[in-house]
Design a protein around this motif. Structure first.
Motif, PDB file in Angstrom:
ATOM      1  N   TYR A 100       0.832  -1.201   0.000  1.00 57.46           N
ATOM      2  CA  TYR A 100       0.000   0.000   0.000  1.00 57.46           C
ATOM      3  C   TYR A 100       0.871   1.257   0.000  1.00 57.46           C
ATOM      4  CZ  TYR A 100      -2.936   3.783   1.676  1.00 57.46           C
ATOM      5  OH  TYR A 100      -3.567   4.990   1.803  1.00 57.46           O
ATOM      6  N   GLN A 101       1.880   1.283   0.858  1.00 54.60           N
ATOM      7  CA  GLN A 101       2.738   2.465   0.936  1.00 54.60           C
ATOM      8  C   GLN A 101       3.549   2.653  -0.342  1.00 54.60           C
ATOM      9  OE1 GLN A 101       4.202   3.193   5.286  1.00 54.60           O
ATOM     10  NE2 GLN A 101       4.046   0.980   5.041  1.00 54.60           N
ATOM     11  N   GLU A 102       3.999   1.564  -0.934  1.00 55.55           N
ATOM     12  CA  GLU A 102       4.723   1.665  -2.204  1.00 55.55           C
ATOM     13  C   GLU A 102       3.814   2.218  -3.297  1.00 55.55           C
ATOM     14  OE1 GLU A 102       6.122  -2.262  -2.887  1.00 55.55           O
ATOM     15  OE2 GLU A 102       7.638  -2.196  -1.294  1.00 55.55           O
ATOM     16  N   ALA A 103       2.580   1.761  -3.328  1.00 56.59           N
ATOM     17  CA  ALA A 103       1.640   2.228  -4.344  1.00 56.59           C
ATOM     18  C   ALA A 103       1.312   3.708  -4.150  1.00 56.59           C
ATOM     19  CB  ALA A 103       0.361   1.389  -4.301  1.00 56.59           C
ATOM     20  N   GLN A 104       1.172   4.139  -2.906  1.00 59.08           N
ATOM     21  CA  GLN A 104       0.903   5.548  -2.645  1.00 59.08           C
ATOM     22  C   GLN A 104       2.063   6.416  -3.114  1.00 59.08           C
ATOM     23  OE1 GLN A 104      -1.736   7.034  -1.896  1.00 59.08           O
ATOM     24  NE2 GLN A 104      -2.927   6.142  -0.260  1.00 59.08           N
ATOM     25  N   LEU A 105       3.286   5.982  -2.838  1.00 61.15           N
ATOM     26  CA  LEU A 105       4.458   6.762  -3.238  1.00 61.15           C
ATOM     27  C   LEU A 105       4.603   6.810  -4.761  1.00 61.15           C
ATOM     28  CD1 LEU A 105       7.061   5.577  -0.572  1.00 61.15           C
ATOM     29  CD2 LEU A 105       5.998   7.842  -0.745  1.00 61.15           C
TER      30      LEU A 105
END
Length: 272
Positions: free
Chosen positions: A91-96
């Motif tokens: 999730y955090q990778e996708a947000q970044l």
């Protein structure tokens, strides 16, 4: 204040969880945060929160006749921690990466969290609390003023139906997330509409009864439930809504259909 029963204890724990997410710097998003949220949920009860499930679980429907239907099979207890850590990292990778709309990413993360079902109990509440936090973190702060939880409660049948449709074949990576995402986006859009109406009503100086009357005659669907009026007008009691509906009924501007919780109201044509 003395909490009288389990329901009040669980509500107090959920309120404490939201207060933590709304008032504290809860980052980073990791396994420790999820466990802490679950611990807060159960903090007013005798149960020990903050632990991942030890046994495999099922999500089931129980019919009045005792029949049990399996809705979906969550991730096994043995794989729960690795799946949960992987979800949070992805999730955090996708947000970044900023390749997809943040609301869709929040919706997908919540869907996966519900399928992983990391706890023996309280999964829905953890997911809804985290939904608020992720939306606020992405710049969508309407949940500070409009309860998404109430919106979900008012559309519970659709909530569970879309979840069920989007969990089919999840374990084989062939699931269709769009039924759930469509519901999720629509719920958020409704929350913003509710906030806009509430802000406009507050500026107008109208009384609560006048706000109910205006909503029913000008903004409500031709056939509506009391709960839908409540959702559209935060801060207006059911007693006030019923009073206005009775007045409009006497004026032959609306008519009831059915009784009890399933009751609906129909606006009589030509009364807008």
């Amino acid at each position: 204040m003395q909490l009288r029963n389990r329901s009040e204890q669980e509500f107090a724990g959920y309120r404490k969880t939201l207060d933590y997410l709304f008032q504290e710097d809860w980052q980073p998003l990791n396994l420790g945060l999820i466990l802490h949220l679950h611990r807060l949920l159960w903090s007013e009860t005798a149960l020990d929160g903050g632990r991942l499930k030890l046994d495999d679980n099922l999500v089931v429907d129980r019919s009045p006749d005792g029949t049990v239907t399996v809705r979906f099979v969550p991730v096994s207890a043995a794989k729960t921690e690795s799946y949960l850590v992987g979800l949070l990292e992805q999730y955090q990778e996708a947000q970044l990466a900023e390749r997809h709309h943040p609301i869709l990413l929040v919706g997908l993360a919540v869907l996966d969290l519900l399928v992983i079902h990391p706890f023996a109990d309280g999964n829905g509440r953890v997911a809804r609390a985290l939904t608020n936090a992720l939306l606020i973190d992405s710049g969508y702060e309407v949940c500070r003023w409009v309860s998404l939880e109430q919106s979900i409660a008012d559309t519970a049948d659709e909530y569970y139906e879309t979840l069920l449709r989007s969990t089919h074949d999840w374990h084989s990576d062939r699931s269709d997330p769009w039924p759930w995402l469509s519901y999720f986006v629509a719920t958020l859009a409704t929350a913003y509409e509710t906030f806009a109406r509430k802000a406009a009503a507050d500026r107008s100086g109208s009384t609560k009864q006048e706000r109910v009357r205006t909503h029913v005659l000008k903004h409500a669907a031709p056939v509506f439930k009391l709960a839908e009026v409540r959702s559209a007008l935060p801060g207006v009691s059911d007693q006030t809504i019923r009073l206005v509906l009775d007045q409009l009924k006497a004026e032959k501007r609306v008519m009831p259909e059915g009784t009890g919780r399933a009751a609906r109201w129909r606006r009589i044509p030509g009364t807008r």
